[in-house]
Design a protein around this motif. Structure first.
Motif, PDB file in Angstrom:
ATOM      1  N   ALA A 236      44.018  50.023  32.401  1.00 27.72           N
ATOM      2  CA  ALA A 236      44.675  50.925  33.351  1.00 27.72           C
ATOM      3  C   ALA A 236      46.168  50.660  33.429  1.00 27.72           C
ATOM      4  O   ALA A 236      46.975  51.600  33.526  1.00 27.72           O
ATOM      5  CB  ALA A 236      44.034  50.776  34.736  1.00 27.72           C
ATOM      6  N   ALA A 237      46.557  49.397  33.371  1.00 25.65           N
ATOM      7  CA  ALA A 237      47.981  49.061  33.418  1.00 25.65           C
ATOM      8  C   ALA A 237      48.707  49.608  32.196  1.00 25.65           C
ATOM      9  O   ALA A 237      49.852  50.078  32.291  1.00 25.65           O
ATOM     10  CB  ALA A 237      48.157  47.546  33.511  1.00 25.65           C
ATOM     11  N   LEU A 238      48.055  49.572  31.028  1.00 20.98           N
ATOM     12  CA  LEU A 238      48.665  50.133  29.830  1.00 20.98           C
ATOM     13  C   LEU A 238      48.793  51.645  29.955  1.00 20.98           C
ATOM     14  O   LEU A 238      49.852  52.222  29.654  1.00 20.98           O
ATOM     15  CB  LEU A 238      47.826  49.774  28.600  1.00 20.98           C
ATOM     16  CG  LEU A 238      48.342  50.332  27.271  1.00 20.98           C
ATOM     17  CD1 LEU A 238      49.646  49.655  26.864  1.00 20.98           C
ATOM     18  CD2 LEU A 238      47.288  50.166  26.176  1.00 20.98           C
ATOM     19  N   LEU A 239      47.731  52.303  30.392  1.00 18.29           N
ATOM     20  CA  LEU A 239      47.760  53.762  30.517  1.00 18.29           C
ATOM     21  C   LEU A 239      48.802  54.215  31.533  1.00 18.29           C
ATOM     22  O   LEU A 239      49.414  55.285  31.376  1.00 18.29           O
ATOM     23  CB  LEU A 239      46.373  54.270  30.907  1.00 18.29           C
ATOM     24  CG  LEU A 239      45.280  54.132  29.837  1.00 18.29           C
ATOM     25  CD1 LEU A 239      43.918  54.431  30.417  1.00 18.29           C
ATOM     26  CD2 LEU A 239      45.575  55.053  28.652  1.00 18.29           C
ATOM     27  N   ALA A 240      49.035  53.412  32.561  1.00 17.00           N
ATOM     28  CA  ALA A 240      50.020  53.765  33.588  1.00 17.00           C
ATOM     29  C   ALA A 240      51.437  53.407  33.180  1.00 17.00           C
ATOM     30  O   ALA A 240      52.386  53.772  33.884  1.00 17.00           O
ATOM     31  CB  ALA A 240      49.668  53.068  34.895  1.00 17.00           C
ATOM     32  N   GLY A 241      51.590  52.700  32.058  1.00 17.93           N
ATOM     33  CA  GLY A 241      52.923  52.287  31.627  1.00 17.93           C
ATOM     34  C   GLY A 241      53.438  51.058  32.334  1.00 17.93           C
ATOM     35  O   GLY A 241      54.623  50.722  32.216  1.00 17.93           O
ATOM     36  N   ASP A 242      52.567  50.341  33.051  1.00 14.25           N
ATOM     37  CA  ASP A 242      53.000  49.133  33.747  1.00 14.25           C
ATOM     38  C   ASP A 242      53.175  47.958  32.797  1.00 14.25           C
ATOM     39  O   ASP A 242      53.883  46.998  33.117  1.00 14.25           O
ATOM     40  CB  ASP A 242      51.981  48.754  34.831  1.00 14.25           C
ATOM     41  CG  ASP A 242      51.904  49.790  35.943  1.00 14.25           C
ATOM     42  OD1 ASP A 242      52.907  50.510  36.139  1.00 14.25           O
ATOM     43  OD2 ASP A 242      50.855  49.881  36.597  1.00 14.25           O
ATOM     44  N   VAL A 243      52.502  47.996  31.662  1.00 10.98           N
ATOM     45  CA  VAL A 243      52.683  46.990  30.618  1.00 10.98           C
ATOM     46  C   VAL A 243      52.910  47.721  29.304  1.00 10.98           C
ATOM     47  O   VAL A 243      52.514  48.872  29.128  1.00 10.98           O
ATOM     48  CB  VAL A 243      51.479  46.026  30.505  1.00 10.98           C
ATOM     49  CG1 VAL A 243      51.266  45.253  31.798  1.00 10.98           C
ATOM     50  CG2 VAL A 243      50.207  46.770  30.126  1.00 10.98           C
ATOM     51  N   ASP A 244      53.554  47.034  28.368  1.00 12.45           N
ATOM     52  CA  ASP A 244      53.850  47.626  27.055  1.00 12.45           C
ATOM     53  C   ASP A 244      52.767  47.330  26.025  1.00 12.45           C
ATOM     54  O   ASP A 244      52.601  48.078  25.062  1.00 12.45           O
ATOM     55  CB  ASP A 244      55.182  47.083  26.529  1.00 12.45           C
ATOM     56  CG  ASP A 244      56.332  47.334  27.477  1.00 12.45           C
ATOM     57  OD1 ASP A 244      56.538  48.509  27.841  1.00 12.45           O
ATOM     58  OD2 ASP A 244      57.010  46.365  27.867  1.00 12.45           O
ATOM     59  N   LEU A 245      52.054  46.242  26.219  1.00 12.90           N
ATOM     60  CA  LEU A 245      51.121  45.753  25.212  1.00 12.90           C
ATOM     61  C   LEU A 245      49.981  45.031  25.921  1.00 12.90           C
ATOM     62  O   LEU A 245      50.222  44.298  26.883  1.00 12.90           O
ATOM     63  CB  LEU A 245      51.852  44.780  24.270  1.00 12.90           C
ATOM     64  CG  LEU A 245      51.033  43.977  23.265  1.00 12.90           C
ATOM     65  CD1 LEU A 245      50.547  44.860  22.129  1.00 12.90           C
ATOM     66  CD2 LEU A 245      51.859  42.809  22.712  1.00 12.90           C
ATOM     67  N   ILE A 246      48.759  45.237  25.448  1.00 14.42           N
ATOM     68  CA  ILE A 246      47.627  44.455  25.938  1.00 14.42           C
ATOM     69  C   ILE A 246      46.859  43.894  24.754  1.00 14.42           C
ATOM     70  O   ILE A 246      46.883  44.434  23.648  1.00 14.42           O
ATOM     71  CB  ILE A 246      46.665  45.278  26.836  1.00 14.42           C
ATOM     72  CG1 ILE A 246      46.003  46.408  26.031  1.00 14.42           C
ATOM     73  CG2 ILE A 246      47.374  45.795  28.069  1.00 14.42           C
ATOM     74  CD1 ILE A 246      44.854  47.095  26.784  1.00 14.42           C
ATOM     75  N   ASP A 247      46.178  42.774  25.001  1.00 12.93           N
ATOM     76  CA  ASP A 247      45.287  42.223  23.986  1.00 12.93           C
ATOM     77  C   ASP A 247      43.843  42.396  24.436  1.00 12.93           C
ATOM     78  O   ASP A 247      43.566  42.987  25.488  1.00 12.93           O
ATOM     79  CB  ASP A 247      45.617  40.759  23.694  1.00 12.93           C
ATOM     80  CG  ASP A 247      45.356  39.821  24.873  1.00 12.93           C
ATOM     81  OD1 ASP A 247      44.919  40.290  25.941  1.00 12.93           O
ATOM     82  OD2 ASP A 247      45.595  38.607  24.722  1.00 12.93           O
ATOM     83  N   ALA A 248      42.924  41.904  23.617  1.00 11.03           N
ATOM     84  CA  ALA A 248      41.494  41.955  23.944  1.00 11.03           C
ATOM     85  C   ALA A 248      41.088  43.345  24.424  1.00 11.03           C
ATOM     86  O   ALA A 248      40.452  43.503  25.472  1.00 11.03           O
ATOM     87  CB  ALA A 248      41.152  40.895  24.991  1.00 11.03           C
ATOM     88  N   VAL A 249      41.448  44.358  23.644  1.00 13.75           N
ATOM     89  CA  VAL A 249      41.061  45.716  24.006  1.00 13.75           C
ATOM     90  C   VAL A 249      39.542  45.778  24.094  1.00 13.75           C
ATOM     91  O   VAL A 249      38.846  45.393  23.145  1.00 13.75           O
ATOM     92  CB  VAL A 249      41.572  46.735  22.965  1.00 13.75           C
ATOM     93  CG1 VAL A 249      41.107  48.141  23.325  1.00 13.75           C
ATOM     94  CG2 VAL A 249      43.090  46.677  22.876  1.00 13.75           C
ATOM     95  N   PRO A 250      38.992  46.222  25.220  1.00 16.96           N
ATOM     96  CA  PRO A 250      37.528  46.302  25.314  1.00 16.96           C
ATOM     97  C   PRO A 250      36.950  47.137  24.169  1.00 16.96           C
ATOM     98  O   PRO A 250      37.509  48.182  23.811  1.00 16.96           O
ATOM     99  CB  PRO A 250      37.303  46.984  26.673  1.00 16.96           C
ATOM    100  CG  PRO A 250      38.538  46.682  27.460  1.00 16.96           C
ATOM    101  CD  PRO A 250      39.657  46.656  26.462  1.00 16.96           C
TER     102      PRO A 250
END
Length: 531
Positions: A236-250
């Protein structure tokens, strides 16, 4: 390799600027580049010699440097050592980089290498020590301020690869530093591309670009890592633009995010294996009872037939295809497919519930027994779900199985204290020989073998060929010995392989590209601006 990519990026940027600027134009200030990462795993400690775990190692590489490192193709490249060579079977020469300083201005010197190697075995209470990487060192000789010779006690064909794991500290800064000094940030002073700014354990870590870094200018001026163990919150943080990058994509979100035009997904087949480790040593295993909760007359996990039944009950293919939506591969040995010295041609590990029940009966447990399997929660994608799938498979053959998952720091401390009858975790490395040395070999504080052998498993059929392999410089002979040891480990099931991980990152397409790491490292060094 990473340094080459950074250098190319810097040169390209400089060339474009020169081509577009007026002849007499004044330099324009560069906009501040900030990278915000949503990271699933929480580091267990900030001392780079405390715990060899992916989360720790990935984060600390931004602050500290080794002599040599591995790129995302598992190739060795120079870092604080600008060159190295094997002079003879016992002598490794390293030519050190000149002019490097720690973040506080302290110069990097040859004595710091000797100090760092000597410090590794002395770090107390490590749940996963780095000791095997320096176990063969007999002496570090300082030839001149820029040249050292490392003398090993015996031939060490993997020594250059081993020391990619060892961050170099300063004897002046870190001589008396303990884990608390690193966790509080006082000792987070390295030679790396980024400087420590602030750290709130379990919440966030902030870094800033090191203006005096010895290498190419880092891509980001400011880096914020937010620890986000909840899968939904991270996406959700990625989709909202609150973070630029996430790991461990479900795993269930990989396809959906790949189809979102705003996002990019980066995926790699890892060099990581998930596995179960049963207690094959003690007469009574913790959390293993009869079905009424009473102690059993003997530990069933010591019987090979019981371990074979457990392996036959694991629905590996279903775990990968259904639970992980194809994001992985069923294991047929401990070593992941990308490792150059794994055994070739081993058959898949079968799932056969009828045969598993028959083996339990042969072993004297026709009615099965009760067991709890433990594991970390949020350490790898879908780890709690994988444990539940394994438990369901074991229950079907009469082993009434419960699952308990714990925060990683708590889990590893308790696993190291041998509080579990059987647990699931992972191991990541670049050679099959090292996997066996670290996890399966008999624990030996003198040689440093078996630091991750948390159940104290011991098998001479593994130890003998492995010990010879690790001192054999001839690659063909070494490969044959490693294969012999791996086959013995696979046959005896002291560790029971489950699956090989496929790991994914997702990023804002317009902002970030990511060099997906088979070691599943998540940090700013592997991220570059998309433009």
């Amino acid at each position: 390799m990473l340094r080459s990519a950074l250098l190319a990026t810097c040169m390209l940027a400089a060339g474009l600027a020169a081509a577009q600027a007026p002849a007499q134009a004044q330099p324009q200030p560069q906009p501040t580049r900030t990278l915000t990462i949503g990271m699933a795993g929480i580091p267990t400690g900030m001392d780079p010699h405390y715990h060899s775990s992916n989360n720790n190692n990935a984060q600390l590489r931004q602050i500290f440097n080794p002599l040599l490192d591995l790129d995302t193709q598992s190739r060795i490249f120079p870092v604080l050592a600008e060159s190295w060579r094997n002079i003879d079977d016992l002598t490794w020469e390293f030519r050190l980089r000149e002019g490097v300083r720690f973040h506080d201005g302290t110069p990097f010197e040859a004595e710091d290498v000797a100090f760092s190697f000597a410090r590794v075995p002395q770090v107390p209470n490590s749940p996963g020590p780095f000791t095997p990487m320096v176990r063969t060192i007999a002496e570090v000789r300082i030839i001149d301020p820029r040249t050292i010779h490392v003398i090993t006690r015996e031939p060490a064909p993997f020594f250059d690869r081993d020391i990619t794991a060892i961050m170099i500290l300063s004897r002046r800064i870190h001589a008396n530093a303990v884990l608390g000094d690193f966790n509080q940030g006082r000792a987070l002073i390295g030679t790396g591309a980024y400087r420590h700014v602030s750290y709130a354990q379990g919440e966030r870590h902030e870094f800033t670009r090191n203006p005096d870094f010895w290498g190419p200018r880092p891509a980001w001026d400011r880096v914020i890592t937010r620890y986000m163990t909840n899968n939904g919150a991270r996406v959700a943080a990625l989709l909202a633009g609150d973070v630029d990058l996430i790991d461990a994509v479900p795993v269930q979100d990989v396809q959906r995010l790949s189809q979102d035009p705003r996002l990019a997904v980066f995926t790699a087949d890892s060099i990581t294996t998930s596995y179960l480790m049963p207690d094959t040593v003690r007469d009574q295993a913790p959390f293993v009872t009869d079905k009424q909760g009473n102690p059993l007359p003997r530990n069933p996990l010591r019987d090979l037939r019981v371990r074979q039944a457990i392996s036959l009950a694991i629905p590996r293919e279903a775990i990968v295809s259904r639970l992980l939506v194809g994001q992985g591969r069923a294991a047929e040995q401990f070593a992941a497919p990308a490792l150059p010295d794994r055994v070739q041609g081993l058959p898949p590990m079968a799932t056969d519930l009828a045969r598993a029940r028959a083996l339990l009966a042969e072993a004297g447990f026709p009615d099965g027994f009760r067991m709890t399997i433990h594991g970390p929660n949020g350490f790898i994608p879908s780890d709690a779900d994988i444990l539940q799938a394994i438990a369901q498979g074991l229950t079907r053959i009469g082993i009434e199985t419960r699952v308990e998952v714990l925060p990683p720091a708590n889990f590893f401390t308790r696993a190291t204290a041998r509080e579990f009858g059987m647990f699931m975790t992972t191991f990541t490395t670049s050679t099959a020989a090292n996997m066996l040395r670290q996890v399966v070999a008999t624990r030996d504080p003198v040689t440093g073998f078996g630091p991750f052998n948390r159940q104290h498993y011991s098998n001479p059929a593994v130890d003998a060929p492995l010990s010879e392999a690790l001192r054999t410089m001839n690659p063909e002979r070494r490969l044959a010995l490693t294969a012999q040891a791996m086959r013995a480990a696979t046959d005896d099931l002291g560790v029971i392989p489950v699956h090989y991980l496929r790991v994914s990152w997702a990023a804002q397409r317009a902002r970030v590209r990511y060099d997906a790491s088979p070691i599943w490292y998540t940090n700013a060094l592997l991220a570059s601006p998309a433009e």
